[in-house]
Write a protein that holds these residues in place. Structure first.
Motif, PDB file in Angstrom:
ATOM      1  N   ASP B 778       0.820  -1.203   0.000  1.00  0.00           N
ATOM      2  CA  ASP B 778       0.000   0.000   0.000  1.00  0.00           C
ATOM      3  C   ASP B 778       0.855   1.255   0.000  1.00  0.00           C
ATOM      4  N   ASN B 779       1.942   1.209   0.689  1.00  0.00           N
ATOM      5  CA  ASN B 779       2.787   2.403   0.737  1.00  0.00           C
ATOM      6  C   ASN B 779       3.867   2.405  -0.317  1.00  0.00           C
ATOM      7  N   THR B 817       8.893   7.357   3.482  1.00  0.00           N
ATOM      8  CA  THR B 817       8.067   8.129   2.543  1.00  0.00           C
ATOM      9  C   THR B 817       7.487   7.199   1.490  1.00  0.00           C
ATOM     10  N   PRO B 818       6.213   7.274   1.295  1.00  0.00           N
ATOM     11  CA  PRO B 818       5.628   6.348   0.309  1.00  0.00           C
ATOM     12  C   PRO B 818       6.256   6.558  -1.071  1.00  0.00           C
ATOM     13  N   GLY B 819       6.540   5.479  -1.702  1.00  0.00           N
ATOM     14  CA  GLY B 819       7.121   5.543  -3.042  1.00  0.00           C
ATOM     15  C   GLY B 819       8.614   5.373  -3.022  1.00  0.00           C
ATOM     16  N   THR B 820       9.259   6.150  -2.197  1.00  0.00           N
ATOM     17  CA  THR B 820      10.722   6.031  -2.192  1.00  0.00           C
ATOM     18  C   THR B 820      11.233   5.259  -0.990  1.00  0.00           C
ATOM     19  N   GLY B 842      13.835   6.494   6.311  1.00  0.00           N
ATOM     20  CA  GLY B 842      12.947   7.602   6.609  1.00  0.00           C
ATOM     21  C   GLY B 842      13.717   8.825   7.105  1.00  0.00           C
ATOM     22  N   PRO B 843      13.045   9.725   7.772  1.00  0.00           N
ATOM     23  CA  PRO B 843      13.667  10.980   8.191  1.00  0.00           C
ATOM     24  C   PRO B 843      14.719  10.811   9.299  1.00  0.00           C
ATOM     25  N   GLY B 844      14.732   9.662   9.894  1.00  0.00           N
ATOM     26  CA  GLY B 844      15.725   9.486  10.955  1.00  0.00           C
ATOM     27  C   GLY B 844      15.222  10.051  12.290  1.00  0.00           C
ATOM     28  N   ILE B 845      15.984   9.788  13.333  1.00  0.00           N
ATOM     29  CA  ILE B 845      15.578  10.237  14.663  1.00  0.00           C
ATOM     30  C   ILE B 845      16.732  11.031  15.275  1.00  0.00           C
ATOM     31  N   CYS B 846      16.408  12.212  15.755  1.00  0.00           N
ATOM     32  CA  CYS B 846      17.478  13.010  16.348  1.00  0.00           C
ATOM     33  C   CYS B 846      17.868  12.438  17.707  1.00  0.00           C
ATOM     34  N   GLU B 847      19.035  12.844  18.132  1.00  0.00           N
ATOM     35  CA  GLU B 847      19.648  12.178  19.282  1.00  0.00           C
ATOM     36  C   GLU B 847      18.795  12.233  20.542  1.00  0.00           C
ATOM     37  N   GLN B 848      18.211  13.369  20.814  1.00  0.00           N
ATOM     38  CA  GLN B 848      17.477  13.448  22.079  1.00  0.00           C
ATOM     39  C   GLN B 848      16.228  12.605  22.060  1.00  0.00           C
ATOM     40  N   ASP B 849      15.686  12.339  20.837  1.00  0.00           N
ATOM     41  CA  ASP B 849      14.508  11.486  20.758  1.00  0.00           C
ATOM     42  C   ASP B 849      14.852  10.017  20.846  1.00  0.00           C
ATOM     43  N   ALA B 897      19.096  10.435   7.701  1.00  0.00           N
ATOM     44  CA  ALA B 897      19.746   9.245   7.139  1.00  0.00           C
ATOM     45  C   ALA B 897      19.069   7.972   7.587  1.00  0.00           C
ATOM     46  N   GLY B 898      17.822   8.039   7.940  1.00  0.00           N
ATOM     47  CA  GLY B 898      17.097   6.829   8.293  1.00  0.00           C
ATOM     48  C   GLY B 898      17.404   6.344   9.689  1.00  0.00           C
ATOM     49  N   ALA B 899      16.762   5.219  10.026  1.00  0.00           N
ATOM     50  CA  ALA B 899      16.952   4.653  11.365  1.00  0.00           C
ATOM     51  C   ALA B 899      17.072   3.159  11.263  1.00  0.00           C
ATOM     52  N   THR B 900      17.910   2.602  12.133  1.00  0.00           N
ATOM     53  CA  THR B 900      18.030   1.145  12.185  1.00  0.00           C
ATOM     54  C   THR B 900      17.731   0.687  13.590  1.00  0.00           C
ATOM     55  N   PHE B 901      16.667  -0.084  13.706  1.00  0.00           N
ATOM     56  CA  PHE B 901      16.323  -0.662  15.004  1.00  0.00           C
ATOM     57  C   PHE B 901      16.905  -2.064  15.070  1.00  0.00           C
TER      58      PHE B 901
END
Lengths: 73, 917, 123
Positions: B778-779, B817-820, B842-849, B897-901
């Motif tokens: 879907d996305n 982001t849908p599509g990319t 995705g947009p990534g997560i800043c350090e404090q978050d 630069a995205g996020a890796t869990f």
């Protein structure tokens, strides 16, 4: 039996003992000899000046320790 | 102008004044309004230390030896600083044990030994009588000199007259009368003579004023002040030498030993002990005395050197004894009043010393020498007689007369001889022998009677041998060869070079050897044997004086007595009336109405003993009390037990203090814990409040939109559909939220039921990816996965791990982001665990978050305009699950630069070699 | 001249529904979803009434309320606080901050409308 608080009186006694040591130093050979060479200062023999000034100063200190200590203890 | 008659009258007026002051003082004391309750008077009375030796002799010493005379005043100044420890303790002990003389003090400390008391008395008498003679000489000499006014003539030789023609004899008798009148009016149980102290203080004032007056006269009257006087003296080379201290080191040793000697003398001379300890009315007076007394010493010595130099300058032809300058200078300058004042000052100095010293010595003689001998010799007869108080008084009075007569005799015989001039220092050396026994007794419980006796005796013998006998030899009473060749010609026993020690002046020499043997034997013999019961109890009473109650001594007594016998005994020695009064006082103190009702318990017996001790000395008192009571002697064990009890009580109270401190600490801890609990409570409240909010928000949408739909039937279809779908979505959201909250609650409270089976993580990954495939489609997101062929199984709850995987994957999908968008899943085998990485671009997560997103209800991306779907609980739950199985869940990310869990789970064992990829 | 209403709410769905309710009743509306934005919009829009949510990102609703009250330009503006919390002390806080009314979520649309109309009717 009343336990006397040692701190207040102890301090007075220790200070006086320190003054005793000071006096023993001031009025004995090495220091005394320093002033005993017969020089005069203000027309008064140096040894005379030294002994009485040091003596008066020591008494003053003893008075200070004893009288001021009372107000604390 | 100054006739003999005028001088005699002036002397009598002065003495009369003393009488009057003493009488007034005693009257005030009897009335209860003590005259001497003033610390200044106490300090002035201590100045009885300054005798005619100070008044006349100092000038004499200054004229020959320069500043050396000051050492005997510096010593007491230094000692005054230590009075805080020494004298305070002595006063306290003496009051508690009713000690009335220095002999009594020593005897009492070492088990109430009569031998020791007697020994101290003998030493004191032998040492001090020559000193008394010196005072008599001063009086007689000054009297002769002033009689010669306006001429200046030295007195005739002493001893050249028959004694009944000798003025001095009558002076001595007069002094005896005066002393008896004021020293032995009655047997006061505490041996205090308040009137006398007042008179002595007055005398100290007079001698100070007189001396300073002469000093001022010489310095400013005869010359033009200090500067002028010293300048003129400096012109004379001989005088110039006096203004230094002397260059040889010998004089420094002399200075030092004189300082030490005078330190001991100001404590242990009988007259000093009498005024400083026995006559002390209030321990706090000591405070002022510590500095007032040295101040007095300073004041009276300022003019000594000027007077000496003035006299030497004036009487440059010699012929005038330097000792007499204080008197002869005013005479030579035709100043009758100043001369008279000087005479009175000298008289004052001498009489003060004689009176106090004689009283002290007579008390010692009576209590510590005569009484014990009498009791031994005629004890039974004494016990039978009804009133001994008169006998005691008689003994005292006889002793006073005897001492003064001995003093006169010595004066008559020694006369001009060498023996008299330096006798002051010889007396100092005698009383210095008391120092080890007393100072040791005050601070060392190990000092015992035998040690004290041996030390004292040895010191006394050495003193006699090295000072007294040589003095006699030099006066011609003993062959002079005694000095130069030693006794029996033995070289090593030369009295002034004992054992070959030469190079010291005689005073230092005596001091060294006497202290060497005194202290040495005292310590050595004391250590040979442990103290016995009596000694130990007395030792603890003395050394621990600061911690005692007044009745402490009674702890060490056990026995039975009858009140009848006790009061009879007291009556015998104190006089019946006084005894009755004393007992009545004591009964009142204890709250008992009638003295007859006093119980004869240890406290009473102890009190009776101390009343007696005031009259006859503690050693004799002990003997007398023992004769009327049945004492159960305490053995050493019991004494130790009693002392131990006391120290146990101390220990308990210290423990109590400690416990209460611990209690305090515990209370503080509890308070802290309470605070923390309150914080946690607050957190819990916050959580509930947040959950409530999160639940109510979707509910609001659901309800409101439902109402809108109901109230607006005419809505366009598109809007209706839109609103309906919102309702559905929010219902789902609500359901999800409720489930997650319950889940989290169960996880945190530990109420979850965990399954733990071995399973293949790869399979779980595949399954979760399949489940999410629709969402990814879907996305329009690209999905990648990498994992090795074979992986070790892990033991965990499969459903829960699936929950985690789905959570991570849906987060990734949400934030791409849908599509990319691009999601990559990797499975990695580390040595001890399996690691799963879920990466998105995705947009990534800043350090404090990065830390916050694992908190409950926290979601990243506050800046998004669209509120992300999801509850904010997913990661919190995932973390709980992973950590429960021993793993870790974390994120690595950079904004833009995205996020890796990633999470790890420990796996079973290691792969077989065959199974490794 | 339609009265102006400013809606401050961070949940998009609730924002939509409040917007619908107000415009449906003929008011002119402006919407924003955070505190600072609210103050800015208020300064420009000069609303007669503000619907204010408490749980906002950035500034919390009480502060916004106090800030609005402090500005003399909004002296006559009515403020209605919407909150999912309904405890007594929160109501007290709302009153202390200067709000004119307090509505708890989930609310009834009729309640909200009647409150708004009442407040705007009185001078």
């Amino acid at each position: 039996m009343k336990l006397r608080p040692a701190t207040q009186h102890g301090l007075k006694g220790q200070r006086l003992a320190a003054l005793f040591l000071l006096g023993a130093l001031l009025f004995n050979y090495p220091l005394l000899q320093l002033f005993a060479r017969g020089d005069m200062v203000f027309g008064v023999p140096l040894i005379y000046c030294y002994v009485f000034s040091a003596w008066a100063a020591l008494i003053g200190l003893m008075a200070l320790v004893v009288e001021r200590g009372d107000s604390n203890g | 102008m100054l006739t003999g008659g005028l001088i005699v009258v002036a002397s009598f007026i002065y003495v009369g004044l003393l009488f009057a002051i003493a009488a007034y003082g005693d009257k005030r004391a009897d009335a209860g309004r003590s005259l001497i309750a003033n610390p200044c008077i106490y300090a002035l009375s201590l100045a009885v230390y300054c005798t005619s030796w100070t008044f006349y002799g100092s000038v004499g010493r200054a004229a020959t030896g320069g500043m050396g005379f000051l050492s005997i005043y510096i010593g007491p100044t230094l000692m005054a600083a230590l009075w805080w420890y020494l004298l305070r303790k002595m006063i306290r002990i003496s009051k508690a044990n009713r000690i009335t003389s220095i002999a009594d003090f020593v005897a009492s400390r070492y088990g109430k030994s009569q031998i020791l008391g007697g020994l101290v008395t003998i030493i004191a008498v032998v040492g001090v009588i020559p000193y008394i003679a010196l005072q008599l000489k001063a009086i007689s000499t000054s009297f002769s000199i002033i009689l010669n006014y306006p001429g200046v003539a030295m007195p005739e030789r002493i001893g050249s007259r028959f004694f009944l023609d000798d003025n001095t004899f009558y002076i001595a008798m007069l002094l005896a009368v005066f002393t008896i009148l004021f020293g032995t009016r009655h047997l006061d149980a505490t041996e205090r003579h308040e009137g006398l102290v007042a008179a002595i203080a007055f005398e100290s004032l007079v001698k100070l004023v007189a001396f300073v007056a002469v000093g001022l006269f010489v310095t400013y009257g005869m010359y033009d002040g200090f500067g002028d006087l010293f300048r003129r003296a400096a012109e004379n080379p001989q005088l110039h030498a006096l203004m230094a201290l002397g260059g040889e080191s010998g004089s420094y040793t002399a200075w030092a030993s004189l300082t030490v000697l005078s330190m001991f003398a100001v404590m242990f001379l009988p007259r000093q002990f009498q005024v400083a300890v026995v006559e002390n009315v209030d321990e706090r007076h000591l405070n002022k005395a510590i500095w007032l007394f040295p101040l007095y010493l300073l004041a009276i010595n300022v003019f000594v050197l000027p007077i000496a130099l003035g006299g030497l300058l004036h009487f440059s032809s010699g012929g005038v004894d330097a000792d007499t300058f204080v008197l002869t200078l005013p005479i030579a300058q035709a100043q009758p009043w100043i001369a008279l004042l000087a005479f009175v000052g000298g008289l004052s100095a001498a009489t003060g010393m004689v009176i106090v010293e004689t009283i002290a010595l007579s008390t010692m003689l009576c209590n510590d020498l005569v009484m014990p001998l009498l009791l031994r010799a005629a004890g039974a007869r004494l016990a039978a007689s009804r009133d001994l108080s008169q006998l005691l008084l008689g003994i005292r009075r006889g002793a006073i007369v005897g001492i003064l007569m001995l003093g006169y005799l010595y004066f008559y015989l020694a006369g001009e001889s060498y023996a008299l001039v330096s006798i002051g220092l010889i007396s100092f050396s005698a009383v210095a022998q008391f120092a080890p026994a007393i100072i040791g007794g005050l601070f060392w419980k190990g000092g015992n009677r035998r040690g004290a006796i041996c030390g004292l005796s040895a010191g006394f013998v050495i003193w006699i041998y090295t000072l007294l006998l040589p003095a006699f030899a030099q006066s011609g009473w003993l062959p002079i060869t005694f000095l130069s060749q030693g006794i029996f010609g033995i070289d090593l026993l030369k009295p002034q070079q004992l054992f070959g020690l030469n190079g010291l002046d005689e005073i230092s020499h005596c001091l060294f050897w006497s202290m060497f043997f005194n202290v040495g034997l005292y310590v050595a013999i004391s250590l040979l044997r442990a103290p016995d019961a009596a000694e130990r109890s007395q030792a603890s009473l003395f050394v621990d004086a600061h911690r005692q109650t007044p009745a402490a001594g009674s702890r060490f007594w056990r026995g039975s007595a009858s009140m009848d016998e006790l009061s009879t005994l007291l009556g015998r020695f104190l006089g019946p009336e006084r005894a009755r009064d004393a007992l009545a006082d004591y009964a009142r103190q204890r709250g008992i109405r009638a003295p007859d009702a006093l119980p004869a318990d240890p406290l009473t017996v102890h009190h009776a003993e101390s009343l007696l001790a005031g009259a006859i000395g503690s050693a004799s008192a002990r003997v007398m009390i023992a004769s009327v009571v049945e004492e159960e002697p305490l053995d050493i064990g019991e004494v130790i037990h009693i002392i131990d009890e006391a120290s146990q009580v101390l220990a308990y109270s210290r423990q109590l203090e400690q416990k209460s401190q611990e209690l305090q600490a515990a209370t503080n801890e509890l308070r802290g814990a309470n605070l923390r609990l309150q914080e946690l409570d607050q957190l819990k409240d916050d959580f509930i409040s947040t959950v409530t909010h999160e639940l109510r928000t979707p509910l609001t949408s659901i309800r409101a939109f439902s109402e809108i739909l109901l109230d607006n039937p005419a809505l366009p279809q598109e809007q209706r559909d839109n609103f309906l779908s919102i309702i559905i979505r929010e219902s789902e959201r609500l359901t999800r939220l409720i489930n997650q909250v319950l889940d989290l609650a169960k996880l945190e409270s530990g109420n979850t039921v965990w399954q733990a089976n071995a399973f293949d993580l790869r399979e779980a990954l595949e399954e979760s990816l399949n489940a999410m495939s629709q969402v990814f489609q879907d996305n329009r997101l690209r999905v990648e996965s990498h994992w090795p062929e074979d992986v070790a199984p892990i033991v965990a709850d499969r459903d829960r791990v699936m929950q985690v995987l789905l959570n991570l994957l849906s987060n990734a999908a949400k934030f791409c982001t849908p599509g990319t968008g691009h999601v990559r899943v990797m499975l990695v085998h580390t040595p001890e665990a399996l690691r799963v990485d879920v990466a998105d671009n995705g947009p990534g997560i800043c350090e404090q978050d990065q830390a916050r997103i694992f908190d409950k209800f926290r979601q990243a991306g506050d800046t998004l305009t669209q509120k992300p779907t999801g509850s904010g609980l997913g990661l919190a739950i995932s973390r709980q699950i992973i950590e429960h199985f021993g793993g870790r869940l974390w994120v690595v990310s950079e904004p833009g630069a995205g996020a890796t869990f990633s999470f790890t789970l420990p796996c079973l064992g290691v792969l077989d070699d065959a199974q490794k990829p | 001249m339609p009265q102006r209403i400013l809606i401050v709410e961070d949940d998009s769905n609730i924002l939509i529904l409040l917007n619908f309710l107000m415009t449906n009743s003929g008011y002119e509306t402006r919407a924003c979803s955070d505190g600072p934005g609210a103050l800015k919009a208020a300064a420009e829009f000069l609303p007669h009434l503000v619907l204010l949510d408490i749980m906002l990102p950035g500034l919390n609703g009480y502060d916004v309320c106090r800030a609005l009250r402090a500005a003399p330009a909004h002296a006559g503006t009515r403020i209605v606080i919407l909150s999912a919390k309904g405890r007594d002390h929160e109501i007290a806080m709302a009153q202390a901050s200067g709000a004119d009314a307090y509505v708890t979520k989930p609310f009834s649309t009729r309640d909200v409308m009647s409150t708004v109309q009442r407040l705007l009717a009185s001078p």
